[in-house]
Design an enzyme around this catalytic site. Structure first.
Site, mmCIF file in Angstrom:
data_model
loop_
_atom_site.group_PDB
_atom_site.id
_atom_site.type_symbol
_atom_site.label_atom_id
_atom_site.label_comp_id
_atom_site.label_asym_id
_atom_site.label_seq_id
_atom_site.Cartn_x
_atom_site.Cartn_y
_atom_site.Cartn_z
ATOM 1 N N ASP A 113 23.481 -26.621 -3.793
ATOM 2 C CA ASP A 113 22.374 -27.146 -4.581
ATOM 3 C C ASP A 113 22.382 -26.615 -6.004
ATOM 4 O O ASP A 113 21.628 -27.104 -6.849
ATOM 5 C CB ASP A 113 21.028 -26.742 -3.952
ATOM 6 C CG ASP A 113 20.887 -27.281 -2.543
ATOM 7 O OD1 ASP A 113 21.232 -28.446 -2.346
ATOM 8 O OD2 ASP A 113 20.442 -26.531 -1.675
ATOM 9 N N ASP A 156 16.211 -30.210 -0.732
ATOM 10 C CA ASP A 156 17.376 -30.005 0.111
ATOM 11 C C ASP A 156 16.837 -29.856 1.530
ATOM 12 O O ASP A 156 15.651 -29.610 1.726
ATOM 13 C CB ASP A 156 18.098 -28.737 -0.349
ATOM 14 C CG ASP A 156 19.165 -28.322 0.612
ATOM 15 O OD1 ASP A 156 19.941 -29.202 1.020
ATOM 16 O OD2 ASP A 156 19.237 -27.138 0.960
ATOM 17 N N CYS A 159 0.848 -1.190 0.000
ATOM 18 C CA CYS A 159 0.000 0.000 0.000
ATOM 19 C C CYS A 159 0.882 1.238 0.000
ATOM 20 O O CYS A 159 2.099 1.159 0.064
ATOM 21 C CB CYS A 159 -0.906 0.018 1.225
ATOM 22 S SG CYS A 159 0.016 0.177 2.759
ATOM 23 N N CYS A 211 3.161 1.576 3.009
ATOM 24 C CA CYS A 211 4.405 0.790 2.926
ATOM 25 C C CYS A 211 5.444 1.559 2.116
ATOM 26 O O CYS A 211 6.621 1.599 2.476
ATOM 27 C CB CYS A 211 4.151 -0.546 2.242
ATOM 28 S SG CYS A 211 2.936 -1.568 3.055
ATOM 29 N N ASP A 241 18.236 -24.407 -1.755
ATOM 30 C CA ASP A 241 18.600 -23.009 -1.555
ATOM 31 C C ASP A 241 20.105 -22.776 -1.549
ATOM 32 O O ASP A 241 20.563 -21.694 -1.831
ATOM 33 C CB ASP A 241 18.027 -22.481 -0.243
ATOM 34 C CG ASP A 241 18.830 -22.952 0.943
ATOM 35 O OD1 ASP A 241 19.184 -24.139 0.954
ATOM 36 O OD2 ASP A 241 19.120 -22.140 1.827
#
Lengths: 749, 48
Positions: free
Chosen positions: A628, A445, A44, A47, A624
């Protein structure tokens, strides 16, 4: 001496974070940097204000601009030794934030070119349509000829300006002896225009200027949407290369200590690593003690201790103390180079996927040309009138122009991507959605994916009252994840400690002197030198007597259980492949009832994916860590949380911004729903051709019919795509209000 | 014979619309459609 050691520890606290911020930023002239931050909770005007004011208050920050549509903040900051703590400032006011690297190409010249061409085509087609309506309404011959001439006058420049996108692409394909979707399109448009031009000159009744230009318009709409969903050229390999150290202080065989580039560091040389530097090549620790961030190798966020004899992998980050190491491999044989090779191989392998639209178009061109040629031949044989035969053949080309086909795929993907974005899931390209829809196997993971990348203090074990406050005050001075979890408990009555009062002993813990009493926070055997037997966990001791005890756990990520059972319902078997030790992996595997492998190297993860693929599965990898990244690139599709390392985010097709793991089944369900709609759209587009082509072949097509048929088929496909209703999962669709972080549980990585 | 001036008028008005779109595209007005709607409510003079 203790004071300088403590000061350097404090300075190292965010070495890794600062490094990543710089990697994700773009250098501008005048010593400015631009960083784009994804802030998914922005929703909004309030913010916008809070984020812009809060970031604007930081030192060094020159300009902040929030983009509400893409939920991003773009920050310009002045270069300095340490970048401004942007992410920290945002998390302090309750906004989770992630670095956002792909916005580096903010200006997309191709998109602009397409939009301009689209605007011109829209302008021209609306004006030509006005003339055409007059003609269809029954204008007399003289007015009709005038209107045809005017239409031609508007159509010609439009054809040159907007049509060149297809002409250039078709020409490039023809010159290399290939054919693509643009070849039949270009032939159709040019022939339609040429026929209309001839009709206008000879005062004929039928001119197809409106059809030619609406074709260009509809095709450009499809092309623009398609461009939005195109795979942006991205390579995680680049990020990996940037992680590597550029050089290090190394002493050669002659004993001369020099700063040498990584390529010149040979096995046998001694390398001196300061705190905060990355290990340049594989090696062995000779002397010194430190903590190492091994996220690249194991994916674990908990640092491990380095003592003489510890084996080091290139790319590991030295956190707390200086160490000397002996190089055991050259840079090209080191771990990091091996990772880079694996990623390159994986990225090259993935390039073989052909998108649905491309596969459809390779079938399309021969069919259309054959159809047009056959109707020409048929009419020559039947009537012997070449002009009429040519008119019919061109009508076939016009009516088969793939407007609806060109919209069928990208329209659905754009809507699907928008729905996912609203739920906090970012899709890199439309091809990812297509691949994701085919997935029948999931590989997770553990650390940072199924579990949170943060430590949580086991509440039942923690001490109470003043002891806790002291522990927090001491822990503030260290960057160790355990310390940071304890520091997050910091409360109002915590005594403020000067840096000089705290000393960090790498591998053991922190020592502080308060009011003449020596406090130790750390490993039991060190904090309690006399009575360590049987003590576990992290201890706060006063003069060698335990006064508080901490145990740490890595909590499951929110929504992990629900996500795994949702996958099971969708018929997707999941498993865990982790670089962590067997016990913690088994714990998580039991909690989620999944099969698991522990102690898996990055290469092992890639091999596991390859083995599953060889067995005929289409695998989605959810991970992550840096470790990986090769597996993310190798998998049929891949998903990463936004908290992932930059390389991981880059390697993944889909990045989810909120903590909740429900994003994974949501993305899969959305992709499957999109695949259904795409198939429906193909059926609609082909059905349209089945009706329209016979009309054209038998010579009943008029410009009016062509305009109605083409527009309605395109509209039907678009409307069908807009039917898209994103499948909802608990938690994934709610827009989380920005929330303060509850004290004591969880800290940002 | 109203067509004599209606047709050029239509073309010119359409052309103005086209030019306006090109201009707004070039000056970055499509970068943040949602944010612009909120920013008009801010009391200060907007971002520096």
């Amino acid at each position: 001496m203790p004071s300088s050691a403590a000061a350097s520890c404090a300075a190292d606290a965010n070495v890794a974070a600062d490094e990543e911020l710089r990697l994700a930023s773009r250098r501008l002239p005048d010593g400015l940097w631009q960083t784009d931050i994804a802030v998914p909770a922005i929703h909004c005007g309030g913010c916008i204000r809070r984020v812009e004011t809060e970031l604007g208050k930081l030192d060094l920050v020159r300009r902040v601009r929030v983009n509400l549509a893409s939920r991003r903040a773009s920050v310009l900051w002045q270069d300095a030794a340490t970048p401004p703590p942007l992410l920290h400032a945002l998390s302090a006011i309750g906004y989770e934030a992630h670095l956002h690297e792909e916005s580096k190409d903010t200006t997309d010249p191709e998109r602009r070119r397409l939009l301009r061409a689209l605007a011109v085509a829209a302008f021209a087609s609306s004006n030509i349509m006005l003339f055409s309506v007059g003609v269809w309404a029954g204008a007399d011959a003289q007015t009709r000829d005038l209107f045809h001439a005017l239409s031609g006058g508007v159509a010609l420049p439009t054809l040159l300006y907007s049509g060149r996108i297809f002409f250039l692409s078709a020409w490039a394909a023809l010159r290399h002896g290939r054919t693509n979707m643009d070849v039949p399109i270009s032939i159709g448009i040019i022939l339609a225009f040429a026929l209309s031009f001839y009709e206008t000159l000879t005062s004929g009744p039928h001119a197809y200027f409106d059809a030619a230009i609406s074709l260009v318009l509809f095709l450009l709409i499809g092309r623009t949407l398609d461009h939005v969903m195109r795979d942006k050229a991205r390579s995680a390999v680049l990020g990996l290369a940037r992680i590597g150290a550029r050089g290090a202080l190394a002493s050669g065989p002659d004993g001369v200590v020099l700063y040498r580039p990584v390529a010149e560091i040979a096995p046998g040389m001694t390398v001196h690593l300061a705190a905060g530097e990355r290990v340049p090549v594989d090696g062995l620790v000779l002397s010194g003690r430190s903590q190492l961030d091994c996220a690249l190798v194991t994916g674990e966020t908990i640092p491990i201790s380095a003592v003489p004899g510890t084996r080091l992998s290139a790319g590991t980050l030295n956190l707390t103390g200086p160490i000397d190491m002996r190089a055991t491999a050259a840079a090209k044989d080191s771990f990091l180079a091996e990772m880079t090779r694996m990623m390159e191989a994986a990225e090259a392998g993935r390039g073989t996927y052909r998108r649905i639209a491309d596969r459809a178009s390779s079938l399309y061109a021969p069919l259309v040309h054959a159809g047009a040629a056959l109707s020409f031949l048929g009419w020559i044989l039947a009537s012997g009138d070449p002009h009429h035969a040519l008119t019919v053949a061109i009508a076939v080309l016009i009516v088969t122009c793939p407007c609806a086909l060109g919209l069928a795929v990208p329209m659905v993907q754009v809507v699907a991507a928008k729905r996912l974005f609203e739920a906090g899931v970012m899709v890199r390209d439309g091809g990812a959605l297509e691949r994701l829809a085919e997935v029948d196997r999931a590989v997770f993971d553990k650390t940072g994916t199924l579990t949170e990348g943060t430590m949580r203090i086991d509440e039942t074990m923690s001490g109470v009252g003043p002891a806790l406050a002291i522990a927090a005050a001491i822990a503030v001075h260290s960057s160790h994840p355990y310390s940071r979890a304890i520091a997050a408990l910091a409360m109002a009555d915590a005594p403020a400690l000067a840096a000089g009062q705290v000393r960090e002993e790498p591998g053991n813990g922190l020592e502080a002197e308060i009011d003449g009493q020596v406090y130790r926070l750390g490993r039991a055997s060190w904090a309690l030198p006399r009575s360590a037997a049987g003590q576990q966990g992290t201890i706060l001791a006063r003069d060698g007597v335990a006064i508080a005890r901490f145990r740490f756990e890595q909590p499951l990520r929110r929504g992990a259980v629900a996500a795994v059972s949702a996958l099971r319902e969708m018929g997707i078997a999941a498993e865990i492949v982790s670089g962590d030790a067997p016990e913690p992996v088994a714990e998580v595997a039991d909690a989620l009832a999944l099969p698991a492998c522990a102690d898996v190297t990055p290469a092992g993860k890639t091999q596991r994916i390859a083995a599953l693929r060889a067995a005929g599965y289409k695998v989605v990898m959810i991970g992550d860590g840096l470790n990986d990244a090769p597996a993310l690139s190798a998998a049929h599709a891949s998903i990463a949380p936004a908290s992932a390392a930059e390389v991981g985010r880059n390697a993944a097709d889909i990045v989810f911004l909120h903590d909740d793991l429900a994003a994974v089944p949501l993305a899969l369900a959305t992709a499957r729903r999109a695949a259904v709609l795409i198939r429906q759209n193909f059926v609609l587009a082909i059905g349209y051709n089945l009706v329209a082509v016979p009309i054209a072949v038998f010579g009943y097509l008029t410009p009016l019919l062509a305009a109605i048929a083409m527009s309605s088929s395109s509209l039907i496909v678009v409307v069908n795509a807009l039917r898209f209703d994103a499948p909802s999962y608990r938690g994934a669709k709610q827009r989380p209000a920005p929330r303060g972080r509850p004290a004591g549980v969880g800290i940002a990585r | 014979m109203s067509a004599l001036y209606l047709i050029p008028t239509a073309l010119v008005i359409g052309g103005i619309g086209l030019w306006a779109f090109m201009w707004s595209l070039g000056s970055g007005q499509y970068e943040d459609l949602d944010g612009a709607a909120e920013r008009i409510l801010f009391e200060d003079d907007g971002p520096g």
